[in-house]
Design an enzyme around this catalytic site. Structure first.
Site: not given
Lengths: 149, 149, 149, 149, 149, 149, 149, 149, 149, 149
Positions: C90, C93, C116
């Site tokens: 997830r 994704e 960063s």
């Protein structure tokens, strides 16, 4: 209609060959290093308005193309994860063969962290040598330590 | 029984942590640069007999392990084609982002050919800087032109 | 003989299950955030001597294992480039679906550069919600601009 | 003829550069967050009819293109599994380096399950800091437990 | 010493063949469906303490192995991204061939969103048929809509 | 000139959005299930002459495009081996997480063999549920045993 | 402890070399074709109890190993997706070079569908030829048509 | 302008559907097997001048396209290393599942060497069977032994 | 507009077939080996101005295309990492099967280093043989030793 | 227990380093070329009984290991599809850069077909040169034409 920076890079490369422009000349035109300037022309850095206009004039780009030069590009200039071009492969090989060495020595000197590829500069020069000239490259990147929190 | 150089690299790394040895000290011991020495200890370069014995003594390697230090190793020090370690990835990123720039500038200066990764040296140093120290790396590789035949 | 940090991570995970230790307790022990502490135990960050000894005591590690905790590790905690675990997928994704959005909005606000992942912190908390509790994550990373040179 | 949503994304990006539109303005126009709006313009979310028409007007899209804005798109905004762009790679690196940490801490707090990437929102802001401004990102996703059956 | 759940899965599979245990019996023992129970034994779901102890007794696992059954595992049960086993490949093929169809029909019925793989159940049964028995599988997953914010 | 079925799929998808056609309507028109019909329109199944003509009329295809509808296509509807679209990924995840379970249970019930993906049907429906509607999918595939010879 | 069928395949191969057993003899022993028998010994097919015991005796396997011979294995006998072994690569090449031809000709003769790899047999023989003997292979697989529904 | 053989394959496939030509007819026209002829039309074999002209006439190709038919093509007819099309995947699966068997049996009969894919022929036929017709394929390849030197 | 050397390669290949030019003739025209000349025409080497003009005349290229012939190209002539074409695959197979042998023998003779692929020439000839003519290839590359520093 | 040829290769390599054996000496011992002999020792070719016994004696292998030397091995000596070792990469690069040239020139001379990698020999020698010695390699492979049928 132009829908990504890559198309502008194609226009620049095409004009460069057609008109015989040198990267060194482009760098002089905008007053920066040849390394940064070339990277920017090749779609890896972002020009400001004034720089973009100079570059656009030189390569005879349309206003739309010149506008794209001022947009932060999707970076990455290699067509494959492992480069097939021999010149570029040698650089990949340096990272591959010397990678663990680089990691050990930077950590030995600086502790855990990285050498920045953003706050970074590169200088490529000819090093004359009677046994055959050499390519001399200086890389300078700020050391960024991992911090605890 | 040792059946490849990689196993000797593991023995060296294990002894290094156990005994708190620094790469700089190993380099002093054999009288070469820290870059070449570390690469050789990590299985990317080949020691000669005398060097191997000094290194073997320092890391308390068996005779068999010491013999392997003198065999040209299967090189490549990264576990994956694209490195996951952040320090090493930044180097890969430099090749990826600046790759086309490096190619253009070396060809502009030298013509078609490559910068050798074999007749090559590397020097990694701390560059003091009030805004934060920098990693300064000098790469020097012989230019090898493609020849016609 | 221990030849890499990964083996120490295995020892820690094994002891953790065997002894029922919570990450939160480890964090308290060394006085840092649970996020950094867990990452360090899992071989992604480097402990200093004092922290390593506390962690070594808690997980009953040998002196050799404790020494490895102070070595900058080869980072990367996923076994495949695209994670198969649903919780981790997830997150991948989110980067995949929202990636171009994140890029556009950070550039719109800050110009060309990156957020960063080194000068970085993360805070994961439960967000109570009558329709079902939520995972609330705050990521904070210094903006690093690309500079011209 | 338009045969996929990707072509409409290209039209939007092209118009955005040509006309100098900001994502924040698009968000204001349809009254939603800049994050969701940008994702939708970039072909990762679906507009309803009213939103599509406003967006279509702003970017001067044809009726056919506007119709495509209301079709659930094939999602995924990265051209490669591991992103080459440095800004996006840092996000991938966070998942790679902190992935096992995120998994451990969410399970420690919530048990087995995932943080939803669907019932999810994201908020990206500038966090002023004298040592250099930071990108602050809040992710909020519903916790979904695995259920026994 | 056990350092991951995968090792426990190996112990269970080994005991299963040695002792001739059926998955259906394991499911009866803990009073849940054969699908969830098998997935949990194979290291894809998490047992609670009581379930773990029953399973541990049946497969004659050590206390340490039984403790691992209660830890949320790193999920993913296929050794390669595209499965080589013919039975599993057919399922991958269904997703590959019917994937665009599934996407179109779920969106036509429900709008943009997904079918949950977490709030999900599966039921596999024999469907008697004079032309040859069939495998009948019912998948049920909650529809999760993308929300605007 | 049309040189593959994929181009016809593009024509159908373009016409579908332009004219607002629903897959359910196409299925009614040719008197078959919405699942088979959609798969066929998307280039995964082969129409017979009569079906092709009805579909060609509906989507206003040329005679050449209609001829292509009757040619067995090169199947596979996903652009990458692991789908990036969240809806499709969840299906891939089900195969990944539950794959070993599916294999064990089908073999326990039927012995060695496979569930056919050719002598196969699929039925996708809305399952009303007060806690949120569910997607209910029934897969039915003939069991094909491996035979000795 | 044996935890997968692959380990039994290793035991069989080891015994085969040590004892100089021929596949043809194994096939005679259990009264089936040499092709099916070899595939089963190599972990691609499932023996019944009687066959497993004969094979177990011949290769001097333990009872546990013999039990594994009766479990449907995870199939797939190549270590990489594209085989490196020259004999096997030639078969892959046949599929690669003649693949589109095979597809066209089977569809021209049978319509849309596949040639089964489950209801399938193979017969490999020497074909004497004065210009050099040939390998003659007959593949026979049931045609399975796609059905409408 | 035609710059590769693949474009000619596209022209042939397009004309084939438009004009309803059967591969069997093309084979008759040039007096060779349907297998070789189809492979050649699909860009995997090279026509001689006379064959090329017959084929060019039949498919109404230009002189330039007909010239390309006589050039040895870059072979390989699958778009991905592992084919996604179910008919072709079954062939790949045969190589995958039976690969080690094929290797063992050819070596047992012939010793070390390969079955040629160049001095090779293939014959695909319908095998009538009351339980469902079968695809019968005969492959014949010269055995080429590795020689010592 | 031409934006890369690959486009010029396409123009050359197209003209070559259309006009029936042989590589041997091109080599004669510019007075170099057929191997280097072909490689250069195929976009792997760089022509000087005089050579480029001769080649441009022969293939009737525009001035712009002729200019591109003098630009160092992005090298690599295979469309995939593992070539699918049988002729090229055999070469890849030689490297794969004999790779470790080549490495051992060059190191045994020369010590650690490489055989240059830049200071390199290749000569391909027909070797008449009553048992069937052979392809005879001579590769000559300078040995480059790794040096210590 | 030895279960594959690879393990015997490891035994040979280990003994070779331990005892300081040269490949040239092994070749003399069995009276064949150093190229074939090394390839066979490295598990790419098959020894006959007499050769195997000589090699087994030299490297002090067990009878079981010696038996494995006579089994046709699973060939392929590179750990990755694209070799990381610089010496081997240069060979891969030659195939990559000169691949299309090799293909064009062999077809121009011989017509469609391949250069055999089975009926093949290789000869690696030092070529003295005042500018630096060169590696001279002669490859000889039978030309195998594609035949019509």
């Amino acid at each position: 209609m132009i829908s990504n920076r890559e198309e502008v890079t194609q226009l620049i490369l095409s004009a460069k060959v057609r008109k015989g422009i040198k990267w060194g000349k482009v760098a002089e035109l905008i007053g920066l290093s040849k390394e940064w300037t070339t990277a920017a022309c090749l779609g890896q850095m972002t020009f400001d308005k004034e720089q973009a206009e100079k570059v656009g004039d030189l390569f005879e780009l349309s206003d739309e193309a010149t506008a794209w030069l001022q947009v932060a590009p999707y970076k990455g200039s290699l067509p494959t994860a492992v480069p097939t071009d021999p010149l570029l492969y040698r650089w990949y090989e340096i990272v591959n063969v010397y990678g663990s060495t680089i990691k050990e020595l930077i950590h030995e000197e600086f502790g855990d962290g990285i050498m920045s590829a953003i706050d970074f500069s590169m200088d490529i020069n000819r090093e004359e040598d009677p046994k055959g000239d050499r390519v001399n490259v200086v890389l300078s990147g700020k050391f960024l330590p991992y911090k605890t929190y």
